[in-house]
Design a protein around this motif. Structure first.
Motif, PDB file in Angstrom:
ATOM      1  N   THR A 108       2.508  -0.066   4.212  1.00 51.06           N
ATOM      2  CA  THR A 108       3.661   0.048   4.993  1.00 51.06           C
ATOM      3  C   THR A 108       3.613   0.559   6.434  1.00 51.06           C
ATOM      4  O   THR A 108       2.872   1.260   6.482  1.00 51.06           O
ATOM      5  CB  THR A 108       4.782   1.004   4.085  1.00 51.06           C
ATOM      6  OG1 THR A 108       4.847   0.556   2.939  1.00 51.06           O
ATOM      7  CG2 THR A 108       5.974   0.910   4.930  1.00 51.06           C
ATOM      8  N   THR A 110       5.782   1.461   9.806  1.00 48.08           N
ATOM      9  CA  THR A 110       7.452   1.805  10.210  1.00 48.08           C
ATOM     10  C   THR A 110       7.654   2.350  11.426  1.00 48.08           C
ATOM     11  O   THR A 110       6.790   3.049  11.943  1.00 48.08           O
ATOM     12  CB  THR A 110       8.082   2.377   9.005  1.00 48.08           C
ATOM     13  OG1 THR A 110       9.586   2.430   9.268  1.00 48.08           O
ATOM     14  CG2 THR A 110       7.473   3.720   8.939  1.00 48.08           C
ATOM     15  N   GLN A 111       8.633   2.038  11.785  1.00 52.08           N
ATOM     16  CA  GLN A 111       9.097   2.958  13.118  1.00 52.08           C
ATOM     17  C   GLN A 111      10.769   3.328  12.962  1.00 52.08           C
ATOM     18  O   GLN A 111      11.383   2.498  12.567  1.00 52.08           O
ATOM     19  CB  GLN A 111       8.863   1.921  14.387  1.00 52.08           C
ATOM     20  CG  GLN A 111       9.398   2.492  15.796  1.00 52.08           C
ATOM     21  CD  GLN A 111       9.136   1.851  16.847  1.00 52.08           C
ATOM     22  OE1 GLN A 111       8.099   1.910  17.556  1.00 52.08           O
ATOM     23  NE2 GLN A 111      10.163   1.117  17.454  1.00 52.08           N
ATOM     24  N   PRO A 136       5.404   3.706  16.071  1.00 52.28           N
ATOM     25  CA  PRO A 136       5.186   3.282  14.809  1.00 52.28           C
ATOM     26  C   PRO A 136       4.117   4.110  14.007  1.00 52.28           C
ATOM     27  O   PRO A 136       3.321   4.395  14.644  1.00 52.28           O
ATOM     28  CB  PRO A 136       4.741   1.867  14.766  1.00 52.28           C
ATOM     29  CG  PRO A 136       4.370   1.908  16.318  1.00 52.28           C
ATOM     30  CD  PRO A 136       4.873   2.944  16.895  1.00 52.28           C
ATOM     31  N   GLN A 138       2.176   4.199   9.757  1.00 48.98           N
ATOM     32  CA  GLN A 138       1.707   3.458   8.524  1.00 48.98           C
ATOM     33  C   GLN A 138       0.928   4.238   7.529  1.00 48.98           C
ATOM     34  O   GLN A 138       0.544   5.283   7.760  1.00 48.98           O
ATOM     35  CB  GLN A 138       1.004   2.194   8.857  1.00 48.98           C
ATOM     36  CG  GLN A 138      -0.550   2.590   9.326  1.00 48.98           C
ATOM     37  CD  GLN A 138      -1.459   1.327   9.749  1.00 48.98           C
ATOM     38  OE1 GLN A 138      -0.843   0.291   9.731  1.00 48.98           O
ATOM     39  NE2 GLN A 138      -2.740   1.636  10.040  1.00 48.98           N
TER      40      GLN A 138
END
Length: 482
Positions: A108, A110-111, A136, A138
């Protein structure tokens, strides 16, 4: 929490569509003779292609025909498919008793926009400066998941129901084999009867031709009238017309029979059996009824269907009981596979029904209604088995009596015809008496064939009524080989 799987109201829904039975109909030859016939409908009329056959005529005995029918008849195929579906449903019910385990691997990135959650406003009020955007970033994870309804009486009952329904399906499949034996065997005998009628009719054509030739000769000699010659010609053409009709019907029966057992419809079939009369040991009605109640597969299937409905009632009632389930996972999570740490969750839940708005009561009510239907069908099936046995015994006794009388009557009719022909040759009588004697001889011959067919079909029908048609087939016609 498990839920009871409701059964169809009728336990007869798993049966192969179509019927196979023998029945009594009035013969067209003599209104005083009841001629039995075999009725085959629905899936039992069709088949799938069987093993290839060699070129040329195919000699086909009754056991060979039944063997082919048990391999290719559409009733057998459909019954097998239905049983496979029931076994799959049983496997599904069994799977509910075991843990469901899955494994997953994921990555994964994500931000997060913190401002969307109002954290920048909160930070300002607290004098803290939260960034508007985080990331971001991960992480990776690998884990195994477990879901297990460890203690559910309803699921256990559902599996018991599915197991019983599977048993009923297997019994119904065995009964389908009995019906195919009756369908193939009865149709085979019907074709033998049709062939015998053709042979008898050819004799009648021969008689009529001889009468016409003699009448024509006498007319030429001036010892007879044209009326006699014309009358004999009409009789000859009538007999020829009957022969054509019988031959056409015979060919159609052969085509239907080929379709019944998976043979090419243009196959040249030679039926090796013969209709014959044998001395039969008397069958006690009480013994036959007792054997039928023990051996009839359809009755056993109906009983199993009734037990399945009883278990469904128990499954519905068990929905009121608590159930225990376990859920959880174990795995590793971290920003990188080399920088991960073990994570897990384990939980157990005890569920106790408190209020369901009357759903459980409705399930129990539905299951009880199904049980009443299945009980009624079982009692009706017992009565049907008894009826089948009694009817088969009546048909057998009737046929045996018909064969004896028809055999004697045939001999007298032949003697009468011989005497009338002698009188006609001597010029004592005319063709009226000859035609009448020929018609009487034809009726006697057809009644004898009808009696033989009725007797052999009644033997097969009785074996089916008792539930032993397949196992007893080899001993049904031990003296009919030639």
């Amino acid at each position: 929490m498990g839920q009871a799987v409701q059964l169809p109201a009728s336990g007869r829904t798993m049966q192969t569509p179509g019927t196979v039975n023998s029945q009594q109909t009035t013969s067209g030859v003599s209104n005083s003779v009841l001629q039995p016939s075999i009725t085959v409908t629905g899936n039992y009329q069709g088949s799938v292609p069987g093993t290839p056959i060699p070129a040329g005529p195919l000699r086909l005995s009754l056991p060979d025909a039944v063997k082919r029918g048990l391999q290719t008849n559409l009733g057998i195929v459909t019954s097998g498919v239905s049983s496979s579906i029931v076994r799959a449903q049983r496997a599904q019910a069994l799977s509910q008793l075991f843990p469901q385990i899955t494994a997953s691997i994921g990555a994964t990135e994500t931000q997060i926009n913190l401002a969307a959650y109002g954290l920048n406003t909160l930070g300002a009020s607290l004098g803290v400066n939260f960034p508007s955007i985080v990331g971001p970033f991960q992480y990776v994870q690998a884990q195994g998941n477990l879901n297990w309804n460890a203690l559910s009486v309803t699921n256990v009952r559902n599996y018991q129901v599915a197991n019983t329904v599977d048993h009923a399906s297997r019994l119904s499949e065995r009964d389908t084999r009995e019906l195919v034996v009756l369908a193939v065997g009865g149709t085979y005998l019907q074709i033998l009867s049709a062939s015998a009628r053709i042979d008898a009719q050819r004799v009648q054509v021969k008689y009529a031709q001889a009468t016409y030739d003699r009448a024509n000769t006498q007319l030429s000699a001036g010892t007879n009238t044209r009326v006699d010659m014309t009358r004999s010609l009409v009789q000859l053409q009538s007999e020829q017309e009957r022969l054509l009709a019988l031959e056409g019907d015979y060919q159609q029966q052969k085509i239907a029979f080929a379709r019944l057992i998976g043979l090419p419809q243009d196959a040249e079939l030679i039926f090796t059996e013969q209709l014959g009369s044998t001395d039969l040991q008397p069958v006690e009605e009480a013994d036959a009824l007792h054997a039928a109640l023990l051996h009839r597969w359809d009755l056993q299937s109906a009983e199993a269907q009734m037990h399945a409905a009883e278990q469904t009632v128990s499954a519905a009632r068990s929905e009121r009981l608590p159930s225990l389930s376990f859920n959880g996972y174990y795995g590793a999570m971290g920003p990188r596979p080399t920088d991960s740490h073990g994570v897990f969750v384990a939980s157990g839940t005890l569920s106790v029904p408190v209020f369901d708005g009357g759903k459980i009561s409705a399930d129990v009510q539905q299951a009880r209604a199904t049980l009443r239907q299945r009980q009624a069908e079982y009692e009706d099936q017992k009565a049907k088995v008894e009826q089948d046995v009694r009817n088969a015994l009546i048909q057998l006794r009737t046929a045996l009596g018909q064969v004896k009388l028809a055999e004697s009557n045939r001999q007298y009719a032949r003697e009468t015809l011989t005497q009338v022909n002698d009188r006609f040759d001597a010029g004592v009588t005319n063709t009226v008496e000859v035609v009448q004697a020929q018609q009487q001889e034809a009726a006697a011959e057809n009644d004898y064939i009808s009696g033989l067919y009725a007797m052999n079909l009644a033997r097969l029908t009785l074996a089916r009524a008792i539930g032993d048609a397949e196992t007893e087939l080899s001993s049904l016609f031990p003296g009919d080989k030639h």
